[in-house]
Scaffold this active site. Structure first.
Site, PDB file in Angstrom:
ATOM      1  CD  GLU A 166      -4.781  -1.128  -2.037  1.00 44.44           C
ATOM      2  OE1 GLU A 166      -4.854   0.071  -2.334  1.00 44.44           O
ATOM      3  OE2 GLU A 166      -5.777  -1.794  -1.705  1.00 44.44           O
ATOM      4  CD  GLU A 386      -6.453  -2.183   2.804  1.00 46.49           C
ATOM      5  OE1 GLU A 386      -7.237  -1.547   2.070  1.00 46.49           O
ATOM      6  OE2 GLU A 386      -5.283  -1.833   3.018  1.00 46.49           O
TER       7      GLU A 386
END
Ligand code: BGP
Length: 485
Positions: A166, A386
């Site tokens: 991320e 995720e």
């Protein structure tokens, strides 16, 4: 009639070093920027930190036994750079390296495929002190050096690798919103460091392809599909802008080695575009990921701004945005139009979606939209690295956690992934966030995501009993039936 999940689908769960390991200075580990940041008063919920976390560093065998009992096919974890190189550079801390080797061996022994993340937000503090971390081009070589140590050591044991987790989230929260380390609010510095991280990512991917011919590597991107608030054409344009600025800005670089033009032009207009030196674009173009890791929690909804393409945004306006925006949700705290630094769109709430206890929109169809859009534009295999629900779980008097809300959440998302596979998207695995409860970066230990409850004892911070929740048994069945439930 839906297609079945592929035969060797990697049903997994994910974690990150700082959020579970603890042992923050054990066996020669150096501090990372998170060890430093969580000690600054007022930065995290009640000052919680990861010094002990869930003590996975000392209990990984117990945790892996629970994974094996569940039938987990894969486990995504991250390596703490400062366990391997306490100062970020220099000599290797053999004990740190050995910890990960033992962890990987234990996973393999139980037929669980390791998925190794190189960077989940924890650059060594000494590199931050020495040259401002990701703001220095020296970090490109130092990261490559660290990555090569891991490639060399684990190339025969680990097939799946994630480069950066991320990047969009940690650059925005760390350099714009002062919500993560290094605790800076400077838009120009955010774009500069982001470019340097892109270069570090590309260089490490090239090293990987040289050293680990049988493995695959990709970044894990926090992808939220952008939706237009309604069908007014100017809002549709805002959606295009939002998708480009919030998503393609990173993904186009990862996959095609170029920055999207509209955003780059606007950043240049505002004088906040990154400095691109000779050879940079060549390096970015030379490295291509083998798959895309997709972290999906929610998307974002946008409307048009009144002024398009402003030539400058003054400091006061930026400060106003800063005060009015919730950095986690990228939305105004109140429903008044505020927008991110490019002024190309405005983030708003989606009236069709319910939210979690922390205000995150719940949008299972969004994961299918995400997979479809990403397949269209990038055409790479994808792994959901995720996806999960943060909630206030409660341990009942009978020592059980009845987390039906989590089961509903995960089940709805898995169903939409199956639909995307039926559509024709290539998805190779799904890692739920997370296996055990763990530290939520800013929300302490009260925001729980795990299949396994961690019973925290105020008096004895190392007791940390593991108690499988209802969702643990439910996911066990999902895996056994390959997604049929
Ligand atoms: C992602 C991070 C994870 C995890 C998750 C949940 O952005 O990659 O590390 O923390 O979000 O976030 P939070 O703990 O803030 O609810």
């Amino acid at each position: 009639q839906l297609d079945a999940f592929p035969k060797h689908f990697l049903w997994g769960a994910a974690s990150a070093a700082y959020q579970i390991e603890g042992g923050w200075n054990a066996d020669g580990k150096g501090p990372s920027i998170w060890d430093h940041f969580t000690k600054i008063p007022g930065k995290t919920f009640k000052g919680t930190n990861g010094d002990v976390a869930v003590d996975h560093y000392h209990r990984y065998k117990e945790d892996i036994a629970l994974m094996a009992e569940m039938g987990l096919k894969s486990y995504r974890f991250s390596v703490a750079w400062s366990r391997i190189l306490p100062e970020g550079i220099g000599s290797v801390n053999q004990k740190g390296l050995q910890f990960y080797e033992d962890l990987i061996d234990e996973l393999i022994k139980h037929n669980i495929e390791p998925v190794l993340t190189l960077y989940h937000w924890d650059i060594p503090q000494s590199l931050q002190d020495k040259y401002n971390g990701w703001e220095s081009r020296q970090a490109i070589d130092d990261f490559d050096h660290y990555a090569r140590i891991l490639f060399d050591r684990f190339k025969d044991k680990v097939k799946y690798w994630v480069s950066f987790n991320e990047q969009n989230v940690f650059t925005a929260l760390g350099y714009r919103w002062q919500a993560h380390p290094p605790n800076i609010s400077d838009v120009k510095r955010m774009f500069e460091s982001n470019h340097i991280i892109n270069l570090a990512n590309a260089k490490a991917i090239n090293s990987f392809h040289e050293l680990v011919p049988n493995g695959v590597i990709g970044p894990s991107f926090g992808y939220g599909p952008m939706y237009s608030f309604d069908c007014a054409p100017d809002n549709i344009l805002a959606e295009l802008n939002g998708e480009e600025f919030q998503n393609h800005w990173w993904l186009d670089v990862y996959v095609h080695g170029k920055y999207p033009k509209v955003t780059l032009k606007q950043l240049n207009r505002l004088g906040i575009a990154p400095t691109i030196k000779d050879g940079d674009m060549e390096l970015l173009q030379s490295a291509k990921p083998d798959f895309l890791g997709v972290n999906y929690y929610h998307g974002g909804t946008v409307r048009a701004n009144e002024i398009e393409h402003p030539l400058q945004i003054d400091e006061q306006d930026l400060e106003k945005d800063f005060q009015a925006t919730d950095p986690y949700l990228m939305k105004p705290k109140e429903e008044q139009a505020q927008s991110p630094e490019t002024r190309m769109f405005t983030n708003v709430s989606n009236p069709h979606l319910e939210t979690t206890d922390w205000g995150w929109e719940i949008d299972p169809i969004g994961i299918r939209i995400a997979l479809r859009r990403l397949q269209n534009r990038y055409d790479l295999p994808m792994m959901i690295t995720e996806n999960g629900l943060g909630a206030y779980d409660e341990l009942g008097v009978d020592e059980k956690v009845e987390d039906d809300y989590r089961i509903n959440y995960l089940s709805a998302h898995i169903k939409e992934i199956q639909k995307a596979i039926t559509d024709g998207v290539e998805v190779i695995g799904y890692c739920a966030w997370s296996f055990t409860d763990l530290l939520s970066w800013l929300n302490g230990y009260q925001k729980r995501y795990g299949f396994v409850y961690i019973d925290r004892d105020e008096q004895d911070e190392k007791r940390l009993e593991r108690i499988p929740k209802k969702s643990y048994y439910w996911y066990k069945n999902v895996i056994q039936t390959n997604g049929e439930e």
